[in-house]
Write a protein that holds these residues in place. Structure first.
Motif, PDB file in Angstrom:
ATOM      1  N   LEU A   1       0.830  -1.208   0.000  1.00 11.76           N
ATOM      2  CA  LEU A   1       0.000   0.000   0.000  1.00 11.76           C
ATOM      3  C   LEU A   1       0.867   1.261   0.000  1.00 11.76           C
ATOM      4  O   LEU A   1       0.698   2.158  -0.827  1.00 11.76           O
ATOM      5  N   LEU A   2       1.850   1.326   0.872  1.00  7.75           N
ATOM      6  CA  LEU A   2       2.626   2.559   1.039  1.00  7.75           C
ATOM      7  C   LEU A   2       3.633   2.769  -0.085  1.00  7.75           C
ATOM      8  O   LEU A   2       4.135   3.874  -0.283  1.00  7.75           O
ATOM      9  N   CYS A   3       3.923   1.697  -0.848  1.00 10.14           N
ATOM     10  CA  CYS A   3       4.763   1.877  -2.057  1.00 10.14           C
ATOM     11  C   CYS A   3       3.905   2.302  -3.241  1.00 10.14           C
ATOM     12  O   CYS A   3       4.406   2.697  -4.286  1.00 10.14           O
ATOM     13  N   GLY A   4       2.588   2.224  -3.071  1.00  8.44           N
ATOM     14  CA  GLY A   4       1.711   2.576  -4.188  1.00  8.44           C
ATOM     15  C   GLY A   4       1.050   3.934  -4.019  1.00  8.44           C
ATOM     16  O   GLY A   4       0.509   4.500  -4.946  1.00  8.44           O
ATOM     17  N   THR A   5       1.089   4.449  -2.787  1.00  4.09           N
ATOM     18  CA  THR A   5       0.427   5.752  -2.577  1.00  4.09           C
ATOM     19  C   THR A   5       1.468   6.756  -2.076  1.00  4.09           C
ATOM     20  O   THR A   5       2.585   6.409  -1.731  1.00  4.09           O
ATOM     21  N   SER A   6       1.073   8.014  -2.032  1.00  3.66           N
ATOM     22  CA  SER A   6       2.026   9.017  -1.518  1.00  3.66           C
ATOM     23  C   SER A   6       1.792   9.235  -0.017  1.00  3.66           C
ATOM     24  O   SER A   6       2.384  10.105   0.600  1.00  3.66           O
ATOM     25  N   GLN A   7       0.905   8.447   0.577  1.00  2.00           N
ATOM     26  CA  GLN A   7       0.567   8.671   1.987  1.00  2.00           C
ATOM     27  C   GLN A   7       1.649   8.110   2.905  1.00  2.00           C
ATOM     28  O   GLN A   7       2.389   7.204   2.544  1.00  2.00           O
ATOM     29  N   ALA A   8       1.659   8.631   4.153  1.00  2.00           N
ATOM     30  CA  ALA A   8       2.546   8.110   5.191  1.00  2.00           C
ATOM     31  C   ALA A   8       1.739   7.179   6.091  1.00  2.00           C
ATOM     32  O   ALA A   8       0.513   7.272   6.165  1.00  2.00           O
ATOM     33  N   LEU A   9       2.425   6.277   6.792  1.00  2.00           N
ATOM     34  CA  LEU A   9       1.739   5.293   7.637  1.00  2.00           C
ATOM     35  C   LEU A   9       0.825   5.975   8.654  1.00  2.00           C
ATOM     36  O   LEU A   9      -0.324   5.582   8.828  1.00  2.00           O
ATOM     37  N   ASP A  10       1.313   7.032   9.295  1.00  2.00           N
ATOM     38  CA  ASP A  10       0.474   7.626  10.353  1.00  2.00           C
ATOM     39  C   ASP A  10      -0.721   8.396   9.800  1.00  2.00           C
ATOM     40  O   ASP A  10      -1.581   8.845  10.550  1.00  2.00           O
ATOM     41  N   GLU A  11      -0.783   8.512   8.435  1.00  2.00           N
ATOM     42  CA  GLU A  11      -1.985   9.140   7.851  1.00  2.00           C
ATOM     43  C   GLU A  11      -3.102   8.117   7.631  1.00  2.00           C
ATOM     44  O   GLU A  11      -4.241   8.493   7.346  1.00  2.00           O
ATOM     45  N   ILE A  12      -2.768   6.822   7.682  1.00  2.00           N
ATOM     46  CA  ILE A  12      -3.773   5.821   7.276  1.00  2.00           C
ATOM     47  C   ILE A  12      -4.244   4.938   8.420  1.00  2.00           C
ATOM     48  O   ILE A  12      -5.076   4.055   8.207  1.00  2.00           O
ATOM     49  N   TYR A  13      -3.781   5.178   9.654  1.00  2.00           N
ATOM     50  CA  TYR A  13      -4.340   4.429  10.788  1.00  2.00           C
ATOM     51  C   TYR A  13      -5.830   4.756  10.902  1.00  2.00           C
ATOM     52  O   TYR A  13      -6.230   5.921  10.817  1.00  2.00           O
ATOM     53  N   GLY A  14      -6.619   3.706  11.068  1.00  2.00           N
ATOM     54  CA  GLY A  14      -8.062   3.917  11.154  1.00  2.00           C
ATOM     55  C   GLY A  14      -8.745   3.197   9.997  1.00  2.00           C
ATOM     56  O   GLY A  14      -8.157   2.338   9.347  1.00  2.00           O
ATOM     57  N   VAL A  15      -9.981   3.598   9.742  1.00  2.00           N
ATOM     58  CA  VAL A  15     -10.791   2.888   8.744  1.00  2.00           C
ATOM     59  C   VAL A  15     -10.984   3.754   7.498  1.00  2.00           C
ATOM     60  O   VAL A  15     -11.437   4.895   7.594  1.00  2.00           O
ATOM     61  N   GLY A  16     -10.598   3.212   6.354  1.00  2.00           N
ATOM     62  CA  GLY A  16     -10.910   3.831   5.062  1.00  2.00           C
ATOM     63  C   GLY A  16     -10.146   5.094   4.739  1.00  2.00           C
ATOM     64  O   GLY A  16     -10.606   5.909   3.936  1.00  2.00           O
ATOM     65  N   LEU A  17      -8.969   5.292   5.311  1.00  2.00           N
ATOM     66  CA  LEU A  17      -8.199   6.528   5.087  1.00  2.00           C
ATOM     67  C   LEU A  17      -7.172   6.374   3.979  1.00  2.00           C
ATOM     68  O   LEU A  17      -6.604   7.348   3.510  1.00  2.00           O
ATOM     69  N   ALA A  18      -6.908   5.128   3.544  1.00  2.00           N
ATOM     70  CA  ALA A  18      -5.903   4.916   2.492  1.00  2.00           C
ATOM     71  C   ALA A  18      -6.472   5.346   1.139  1.00  2.00           C
ATOM     72  O   ALA A  18      -7.665   5.187   0.871  1.00  2.00           O
ATOM     73  N   ARG A  19      -5.593   5.919   0.325  1.00  2.00           N
ATOM     74  CA  ARG A  19      -6.028   6.391  -0.995  1.00  2.00           C
ATOM     75  C   ARG A  19      -5.118   5.812  -2.069  1.00  2.00           C
ATOM     76  O   ARG A  19      -3.981   5.448  -1.776  1.00  2.00           O
ATOM     77  N   GLY A  20      -5.632   5.802  -3.301  1.00  2.00           N
ATOM     78  CA  GLY A  20      -4.770   5.435  -4.430  1.00  2.00           C
ATOM     79  C   GLY A  20      -4.683   3.931  -4.599  1.00  2.00           C
ATOM     80  O   GLY A  20      -5.497   3.172  -4.078  1.00  2.00           O
ATOM     81  N   ALA A  21      -3.670   3.516  -5.368  1.00  2.00           N
ATOM     82  CA  ALA A  21      -3.538   2.082  -5.679  1.00  2.00           C
ATOM     83  C   ALA A  21      -2.447   1.481  -4.803  1.00  2.00           C
ATOM     84  O   ALA A  21      -1.708   2.201  -4.138  1.00  2.00           O
ATOM     85  N   ARG A  22      -2.358   0.192  -4.774  1.00  2.00           N
ATOM     86  CA  ARG A  22      -1.261  -0.484  -4.094  1.00  2.00           C
ATOM     87  C   ARG A  22      -0.518  -1.289  -5.166  1.00  2.00           C
ATOM     88  O   ARG A  22      -1.007  -1.467  -6.274  1.00  2.00           O
ATOM     89  N   LEU A  23       0.683  -1.789  -4.812  1.00  2.00           N
ATOM     90  CA  LEU A  23       1.401  -2.687  -5.707  1.00  2.00           C
ATOM     91  C   LEU A  23       0.686  -4.044  -5.715  1.00  2.00           C
ATOM     92  O   LEU A  23      -0.017  -4.375  -4.743  1.00  2.00           O
ATOM     93  N   PRO A  24       0.875  -4.855  -6.758  1.00  2.00           N
ATOM     94  CA  PRO A  24       0.352  -6.227  -6.752  1.00  2.00           C
ATOM     95  C   PRO A  24       0.800  -6.959  -5.491  1.00  2.00           C
ATOM     96  O   PRO A  24       1.929  -6.757  -5.022  1.00  2.00           O
ATOM     97  N   LEU A  25      -0.117  -7.765  -4.908  1.00  2.00           N
ATOM     98  CA  LEU A  25       0.161  -8.388  -3.608  1.00  2.00           C
ATOM     99  C   LEU A  25      -0.291  -9.848  -3.613  1.00  2.00           C
ATOM    100  O   LEU A  25      -1.438 -10.152  -3.932  1.00  2.00           O
ATOM    101  N   ILE A  26       0.646 -10.738  -3.262  1.00  2.00           N
ATOM    102  CA  ILE A  26       0.346 -12.175  -3.080  1.00  2.00           C
ATOM    103  C   ILE A  26       0.601 -12.503  -1.612  1.00  2.00           C
ATOM    104  O   ILE A  26       1.638 -12.105  -1.064  1.00  2.00           O
ATOM    105  N   GLN A  27      -0.353 -13.196  -0.967  1.00  2.00           N
ATOM    106  CA  GLN A  27      -0.199 -13.549   0.435  1.00  2.00           C
ATOM    107  C   GLN A  27      -0.170 -15.066   0.591  1.00  2.00           C
ATOM    108  O   GLN A  27      -1.031 -15.767   0.045  1.00  2.00           O
ATOM    109  N   VAL A  28       0.826 -15.552   1.346  1.00  2.00           N
ATOM    110  CA  VAL A  28       0.997 -16.995   1.558  1.00  2.00           C
ATOM    111  C   VAL A  28       1.095 -17.249   3.064  1.00  2.00           C
ATOM    112  O   VAL A  28       2.171 -17.104   3.656  1.00  2.00           O
ATOM    113  N   PRO A  29      -0.033 -17.593   3.733  1.00  2.00           N
ATOM    114  CA  PRO A  29       0.013 -17.825   5.174  1.00  2.00           C
ATOM    115  C   PRO A  29       0.729 -19.125   5.522  1.00  2.00           C
ATOM    116  O   PRO A  29       0.556 -20.135   4.835  1.00  2.00           O
TER     117      PRO A  29
END
Ligand SMILES: NC(=O)c1ccc[n+]([C@@H]2O[C@H](COP(=O)([O-])OP(=O)(O)OC[C@H]3O[C@@H](n4cnc5c(N)ncnc54)[C@H](O)[C@@H]3O)[C@@H](O)[C@H]2O)c1
Ligand SMILES: CCCCCCO
Length: 384
Positions: free
Chosen positions: A109-137
């Motif tokens: 997320l933070l490599c895809g947007t110009s936002q800083a981490l402390d701007e996006i704590y909370g619900v629905g504050l992130a803007r823009g796109a994120r990089l492609p993401l694969i998750q392997v638990p």
């Protein structure tokens, strides 16, 4: 019927040896420079090397970040973001437990947007796109691979959440073989965590809905039926795969019908005493179930029927008794600490814990029964 909205991750692959497909999946996402996020424990298992080799053989350029710590501290997340930006990666893969998966989400997320981490704590504050993401638990588990949530521990030991649909991955890959080496106590802690996600999603007060209910019931049935097997015999691949499926279903459930008092009272234990997340939940689970009984018996009776096939409880109190009995017996069998006093908590700490838990109102509001400071204190006392 109340209106509701249900969100989910676009693509889930559950496949034995599916990790061999990661190069293909990365290429499908047009990723050429992949940032792999994991922790030192995973490196030690030897699971990561063959995956990196197969990715490189697929022509993918890898930057490995293996400095993730449990309950990821904010500074570790920021270090990962800096490393990813410096390597100019164009895709991210998280492989590990919830700490690695949450860190990977925030890097993408933070490599895809110009936002800083402390701007996006909370619900629905992130803007823009994120990089492609694969998750392997590789734990079963937080279900983080299918939730829009990432949890960070701040320098003041507070656990803060970033909640955004941008955190859903492009692909969640379940490969039971990657969990075979999970030690019994970690299998137990993460398995109970997944069960708590299902239980709290099903009893959640504000956003409970028929889809999250169906997922929670199936999740709990899979997890309850397989956790003892997976703890006793970690080599049982069928049980391990069922645990991964159960934790994923529970993740989808609580992502849409949020968790309540168990998590709210667990957070301060992780933040202040570094108690692993799943164990924190387990330590307060029994007392919270007892606390919720006056308003949640019917729901607990439905959960009892999910874990006791063939049983039907006309009397909600009888069903809730059965549910509480089964859960308390299961937790007592788990190979890890059972009381707060066993994890470094002193009686004098309980008021501070209760005060901190009351700060997690974003979760407490979901609890089927309202929780006051006095209630939180009495729950901690019962768990001590
Ligand atoms: N985003 C979400 O929706 C969500 C939900 C619940 C919890 N969480 C967060 O997830 C974190 C907890 O995650 P967790 O419980 O998975 O633990 P974890 O990721 O913190 O640690 C797991 C531990 O087990 C080891 N491990 C992982 N897989 C292994 C394997 N296959 N074999 C051997 N060792 C292995 C790791 O090296 C590590 O030491 C907390 O920070 C919590 O807040 C997030
Ligand atoms: C809003 C954060 C909810 C996270 C639950 C699992 O830790």
């Amino acid at each position: 019927m109340a209106d509701f909205q249900f969100e989910t991750t676009p693509r889930i692959i559950c496949q034995a040896r599916g990790s061999a497909r990661l190069g293909e999946l990365a290429r499908e996402l047009t990723v050429a420079r992949l940032f792999v996020v994991t922790d030192a424990g995973l490196i030690k298992t030897g699971l990561i090397e063959p995956i990196l080799a197969s990715l490189s053989a697929s022509g993918i350029d890898i930057t490995l970040f293996s400095d993730v710590l449990a309950d990821p501290p904010q500074e570790v997340v920021l270090a990962a973001v800096s490393a990813a930006k410096a390597a100019r990666v164009d895709g991210v893969m998280g492989i590990g437990g919830g700490s690695s998966l949450d860190t990977a989400k925030l890097v993408a997320l933070l490599c895809g947007t110009s936002q800083a981490l402390d701007e996006i704590y909370g619900v629905g504050l992130a803007r823009g796109a994120r990089l492609p993401l694969i998750q392997v638990p590789t734990t079963a588990g937080t279900g983080s691979e299918v939730t829009p949530i990432a949890i960070v521990t701040t320098p003041t030991h507070e656990k803060k959440g970033v909640v955004s649909p941008l955190l859903y991955p492009d692909v969640a890959l379940l490969d039971g073989r990657l969990t075979l080496g999970l030690p019994p106590h970690v299998t137990a802690m993460t398995g109970i965590d997944a069960m708590v996600h299902a239980i709290e999603a099903f009893t959640s007060r504000l956003k409970k809905n028929p889809i999250s209910d169906a997922l929670a019931l199936k999740a709990l049935a899979l997890l309850y039926r397989n956790i003892r097997i997976a703890v006793a015999d970690g080599a049982d691949e069928a049980a391990r795969t069922a645990m991964l499926q159960g934790s994923l279903l529970a993740g989808m459930a609580f992502a849409n019908s949020p968790v309540g008092a168990v998590h709210a009272l667990a957070y301060p234990l992780g933040g202040h005493f570094h108690v692993p997340h799943g164990l924190s939940n387990s330590l307060v689970l029994r007392a919270v179930i007892d606390f919720n009984r006056p308003v949640a018996d019917r729901l607990y009776a439905e959960l009892a029927e999910a874990i006791l096939p063939g049983r039907h409880f006309a009397d909600p109190a009888e069903g809730a008794d059965a549910f509480a009995r089964e859960l308390k017996a299961l937790v007592a069998e788990m190979p890890y600490p059972q009381r707060l006093r066993e994890v470094g908590v002193a009686v004098a700490d309980l008021p501070m814990l209760a005060r901190d838990a009351m700060n997690v109102q974003r979760l407490l509001v979901n609890n089927p029964r309202a929780v006051t400071y006095e209630d939180a204190l009495s729950i901690y006392e019962a768990a001590f």
